[in-house]
Design a protein around this motif. Structure first.
Motif, mmCIF file in Angstrom:
data_model
loop_
_atom_site.group_PDB
_atom_site.id
_atom_site.type_symbol
_atom_site.label_atom_id
_atom_site.label_comp_id
_atom_site.label_asym_id
_atom_site.label_seq_id
_atom_site.Cartn_x
_atom_site.Cartn_y
_atom_site.Cartn_z
ATOM 1 N N THR A 76 0.836 -1.203 0.000
ATOM 2 C CA THR A 76 0.000 0.000 0.000
ATOM 3 C C THR A 76 0.871 1.253 0.000
ATOM 4 N N ILE A 84 -3.694 -10.219 -1.116
ATOM 5 C CA ILE A 84 -4.969 -10.008 -1.798
ATOM 6 C C ILE A 84 -5.395 -11.287 -2.500
ATOM 7 N N GLU A 123 -2.758 0.110 -8.511
ATOM 8 C CA GLU A 123 -3.863 0.847 -7.913
ATOM 9 C C GLU A 123 -3.803 0.837 -6.397
ATOM 10 N N ILE A 124 -3.526 -0.323 -5.797
ATOM 11 C CA ILE A 124 -3.461 -0.399 -4.331
ATOM 12 C C ILE A 124 -2.286 0.411 -3.807
ATOM 13 N N HIS A 127 -3.243 3.839 -2.476
ATOM 14 C CA HIS A 127 -4.181 3.949 -1.357
ATOM 15 C C HIS A 127 -3.519 3.442 -0.078
ATOM 16 N N LEU A 129 -3.729 1.578 3.770
ATOM 17 C CA LEU A 129 -4.335 0.335 4.254
ATOM 18 C C LEU A 129 -5.753 0.552 4.780
ATOM 19 N N ASP A 131 -7.971 2.772 4.057
ATOM 20 C CA ASP A 131 -8.932 3.035 2.978
ATOM 21 C C ASP A 131 -9.280 1.760 2.226
ATOM 22 N N ILE A 132 -8.282 0.920 1.976
ATOM 23 C CA ILE A 132 -8.522 -0.315 1.236
ATOM 24 C C ILE A 132 -9.454 -1.236 2.005
ATOM 25 N N THR A 136 -12.564 2.359 0.210
ATOM 26 C CA THR A 136 -12.413 2.553 -1.237
ATOM 27 C C THR A 136 -12.288 1.252 -2.020
ATOM 28 N N ARG A 137 -12.699 0.131 -1.450
ATOM 29 C CA ARG A 137 -12.529 -1.131 -2.162
ATOM 30 C C ARG A 137 -13.317 -1.152 -3.474
ATOM 31 N N ILE A 140 -11.597 0.934 -6.083
ATOM 32 C CA ILE A 140 -10.384 0.265 -6.564
ATOM 33 C C ILE A 140 -10.735 -0.809 -7.583
ATOM 34 N N THR A 167 -8.868 -9.918 2.116
ATOM 35 C CA THR A 167 -7.651 -9.124 2.284
ATOM 36 C C THR A 167 -7.041 -9.484 3.629
#
Length: 283
Positions: A76, A84, A123-124, A127, A129, A131-132, A136-137, A140, A167
């Motif tokens: 991240t 992932i 992409e990850i 961002h 951690l 947020d993921i 924002t999943r 993404i 995740t």
């Protein structure tokens, strides 16, 4: 002989007809190859013909396919490593290009894994951690799907959707975090125990203080009552003395005799001792 010849000819004709006919189902598309070169692309279901031995048909599924990728590590923006686990849904949209580049679905899955992993990693990496995991999943996944499609279309396939199943943290990092969390919890527990002991000490000290105050007040009250009692006794004695001094002297002497002249006691006094005045007096 002629009948045998007709029979053989009929069999050969039937075989040629069988080899010339092929069917494309609703869930398929087909590419007709002539001497290994593409001759025709068929996407509509139905019955078709080909030249036996000269042409052959390659079939491809046109329904939605699922690709379950293996878990992969990504980093991240705040330099946290994540494991992932994702899957994607895709379909073949250009059978000819698919045949020329990938040839079969297994190769397509392998190539699709590479494309999606590359886009996920990029992409990850933009961002953090938190947020993921929480916010924002969806964004993404939509962006990964959008960015992966141009690359996938080079192979005649379309990525319909990409989703993250799970995740996680890598095992070694997860163990480290769990140990750190356990240490932190132990520290907090020790603080609570220390605060509890401190509070208990305060309570005991306050209780001892109240106890000492109560005992002092009780002792003070006892001394006051005793003093008042002694004063009252002295007053009574004084009144008794003033009423009959000789009788009071006699009673006091009797008490003294009783206290000093006990059984098996020998005491020597002179004849004119004041202590024996009531014993020597004839009255």
């Amino acid at each position: 002989m002629k009948s045998n010849a007709w029979l053989v000819s009929g069999v050969v004709l039937l075989v040629l007809i069988y080899l010339s006919v092929f069917t494309v189902h609703m869930t398929q598309s087909a590419v007709v190859l002539e001497l290994q070169r593409p001759k025709e692309i068929i996407t509509a279901p139905g019955l078709y013909f080909k030249i036996p031995f000269l042409q052959q048909v390659k079939y491809f599924p046109n329904q939605l396919l699922v690709n379950d990728s293996s878990p992969a590590e990504v980093i991240t923006r705040d330099k946290k490593t994540l494991l992932i686990d994702n899957f994607s849904m895709w379909r073949i949209v250009d059978p000819l290009k698919f045949l020329q580049t990938l040839r079969d679905p297994e190769n397509a899955r392998s190539r699709l894994d590479d494309i999606l992993y590359s886009e996920l990693r990029v992409e990850i990496g933009t961002h953090e951690l938190q947020d993921i995991v929480s916010e924002t999943r969806e964004v993404i996944m939509e962006k990964v799907t959008k960015e992966a499609n141009p690359k996938a279309r080079e192979y005649g396939i379309e990525v319909v959707e990409v989703r993250i199943k799970r995740t996680d943290l890598p095992p070694e990092i997860a163990n480290s975090i769990f140990n750190r969390m356990r240490t932190e919890r132990d520290r907090i527990a020790k603080e609570y125990r220390s605060e509890g002991k401190e509070e208990a000490t305060k309570i005991r000290a306050e209780t001892e203080k109240e106890k000492t105050i109560l005992i002092a007040d009780a002792y003070k009250q006892e001394q006051i009552v005793r003093g008042e009692g002694d004063a009252e006794a002295i007053k009574v004695y004084a009144e008794a003395i003033t009423r009959d001094l000789k009788f009071y002297s006699f009673i006091r002497s009797m008490d003294a005799y009783k206290a000093s002249l006990k059984n098996d006691t020998t005491v020597f006094f002179s004849d004119n001792s004041e202590f024996l005045q009531f014993l020597n007096s004839p009255k």
